[in-house]
Design a protein around this motif. Structure first.
Motif, PDB file in Angstrom:
ATOM      1  N   ALA A   1       0.829  -1.209   0.000  1.00 40.75           N
ATOM      2  CA  ALA A   1       0.000   0.000   0.000  1.00 40.75           C
ATOM      3  C   ALA A   1       0.861   1.256   0.000  1.00 40.75           C
TER       4      ALA A   1
ATOM      5  N   GLU B   1      -8.127   1.250   0.503  1.00 41.14           N
ATOM      6  CA  GLU B   1      -7.038   0.653  -0.270  1.00 41.14           C
ATOM      7  C   GLU B   1      -5.730   0.655   0.510  1.00 41.14           C
TER       8      GLU B   1
ATOM      9  N   GLY C   1      -6.476  -2.188   3.752  1.00 40.61           N
ATOM     10  CA  GLY C   1      -5.815  -2.574   2.513  1.00 40.61           C
ATOM     11  C   GLY C   1      -4.524  -3.339   2.705  1.00 40.61           C
TER      12      GLY C   1
END
Length: 259
Positions: free
Chosen positions: A97, A214, A219
């Motif tokens: 990420a 995300e 994420g």
């Protein structure tokens, strides 16, 4: 040349470092936070390239508000400006990420050369330069102990356990460096004062077009489930020689599978 240097604020490796009890992430709030050591060598290399070939040096940091302290220290060494990616949703982000966020920021900056340390002292996974190069679709020259710039051509001596390899690529490219590449300069008083006036742009996830789920814990592709302190070092076993010291020593070594 437009040079961007990645800088991370990390807990001082010379002091005790801890994980938080609530979410098993690095406890940065109570730590003495500093610039990641390897990143200082990347900053110095960027400044040397600018002095030789001209251009501009930008510091790029992803981190909490407190990371501004390290940004200003980095700017005091001589870079021209900085970009700080800060968003509450970033807490708990994994390397995958993190690379996504930094790649999005780098696309906005349109860098010719991206410099960073080969590893961070809090993570030590050495994957971020490769991930960034993959996301950006550019070459990665990693683990450099020497870097030569000739126009748009880059040549690096890549440090290995056996010696070094000579690798080359064209800009744009990502180059990570070891602490053997140079000796970082100390900020001067003039540089420290000038750093206070240098521009620092802040970017949020919304500015980069990245959704909160995300990144962060939502994420993350990996997570720490539990942690514990390293057990204290034991005092060891003392062997007193009363005529059979040699035998007892060999027996002990055999028990520990040294012989």
């Amino acid at each position: 040349m437009n040079i961007v240097v990645l800088v991370k604020q990390v807990p001082d490796s010379g002091a005790d470092r801890n994980l938080r009890s609530d979410d098993n992430t690095v406890d940065r709030g109570s730590a003495n936070n500093v610039i990641n050591e390897m990143d200082e060598y990347a900053i110095e290399e960027a400044l040397k390239i600018k002095e030789a070939h001209g251009g501009e040096v930008t510091i790029l940091t992803m981190g909490p508000e407190k990371a501004t302290e390290s940004i200003r220290k980095a700017l005091s060494m001589g870079p021209d400006k900085a970009v700080h990616v800060v968003d509450g949703a970033l807490h708990g982000s994994c390397a995958v990420a993190t690379s996504k966020v930094l790649a999005a920021a780098l696309q906005k900056l349109n860098a010719d050369l991206i410099l960073c340390g080969s590893e961070s002292t809090d993570g030590r996974v050495q994957v971020l330069p490769h991930m960034l190069a993959e996301r950006l679709g550019v070459a990665a020259l990693t683990g450099a102990r020497k870097l030569t710039v000739d126009g748009s051509s880059l040549t690096a001596e890549r440090q290995t356990e056996e010696g070094y390899e000579v690798v080359s690529a064209s800009t744009p490219a990502v180059v990570s460096v070891w602490d053997t590449i140079n000796e970082p300069r100390y900020p001067s008083f003039k540089g420290i004062m000038a750093a206070k006036k240098k521009p620092v742009e802040t970017l949020s996830l919304a500015d980069l077009g990245i959704a909160g789920n995300e990144v962060g814990f939502d994420g993350a592709t990996s997570t720490v489930l539990e942690h514990s302190k390293r057990p204290p070092r034991s005092g060891g076993e003392k062997i007193i020689d009363e005529g059979e010291g040699g035998i007892k020593l060999v027996e002990y070594l055999a028990t520990e599978k040294f012989v």
